[in-house]
Design an enzyme around this catalytic site. Sequence first.
Site, PDB file in Angstrom:
ATOM      1  N   GLU A  35       0.812  -1.222   0.000  1.00 23.77           N
ATOM      2  CA  GLU A  35       0.000   0.000   0.000  1.00 23.77           C
ATOM      3  C   GLU A  35       0.847   1.274   0.000  1.00 23.77           C
ATOM      4  O   GLU A  35       0.338   2.375  -0.222  1.00 23.77           O
ATOM      5  CB  GLU A  35      -0.937   0.023   1.217  1.00 23.77           C
TER       6      GLU A  35
ATOM      7  N   HIS B 290       5.628 -14.861  -3.002  1.00 29.71           N
ATOM      8  CA  HIS B 290       4.973 -13.613  -2.617  1.00 29.71           C
ATOM      9  C   HIS B 290       5.996 -12.533  -2.271  1.00 29.71           C
ATOM     10  O   HIS B 290       5.836 -11.360  -2.635  1.00 29.71           O
ATOM     11  CB  HIS B 290       4.031 -13.872  -1.436  1.00 29.71           C
TER      12      HIS B 290
ATOM     13  N   ASN C 286      13.377   5.073  -0.384  1.00 26.60           N
ATOM     14  CA  ASN C 286      12.911   3.712  -0.125  1.00 26.60           C
ATOM     15  C   ASN C 286      13.588   3.165   1.126  1.00 26.60           C
ATOM     16  O   ASN C 286      14.714   2.694   1.080  1.00 26.60           O
ATOM     17  CB  ASN C 286      13.196   2.817  -1.330  1.00 26.60           C
TER      18      ASN C 286
ATOM     19  N   VAL D  21       8.686  -3.266   6.068  1.00 25.95           N
ATOM     20  CA  VAL D  21       9.541  -4.448   6.059  1.00 25.95           C
ATOM     21  C   VAL D  21       8.809  -5.593   5.388  1.00 25.95           C
ATOM     22  O   VAL D  21       7.615  -5.799   5.618  1.00 25.95           O
ATOM     23  CB  VAL D  21      10.015  -4.832   7.482  1.00 25.95           C
TER      24      VAL D  21
END
Length: 160
Positions: free
Chosen positions: A61, A89, A114, A81
């Site tokens: 998100e 995944h 980031n 994290v």
Amino acid sequence: MSGGAGIPDVPAFDASDVRLAIVASTWHTKICDALLAGARNTAADSGIDNPTVVRVLGAIEIPVVAQELTRNHDAVVALGVVIRGETPHFDYVCDAVTQGLTRVSLDSSTPVANGVLTTNSEEQALNRAGLPTSDEDKGAQATAAALTTALTLRELRAEA
């Protein structure tokens, strides 16, 4: 901020007039809260006492919220994290988050740092979270990167 093995020393700088936003996920709460604390400390050390802070559930998100935050902020820090599990995944989430944040930064011409940890284990994440037992503080490092980039862009734009 003092550097360690390969980590640059970042001199003190004044970013008090930079509008900073931080978006942080809530999975692995202890780690994300520590990253956020490091980010807030670096912001305060740079003259920003009240950055905008938005919490989201997971790392996936983060890019869309970062995109919205670039509309009225000079710099955005993304914190979270993702820890490798037994399925692909991990790879999909890491790629999507990294590509999403890069796209947001380039499309908006706004630094989006980031600070989303992508690790093989919880131990690796804890070691980078800025806890008293950690070797690194990626929340602080990402914030320094976002703020110094915002200041650099401001200088470059003033020269144009």
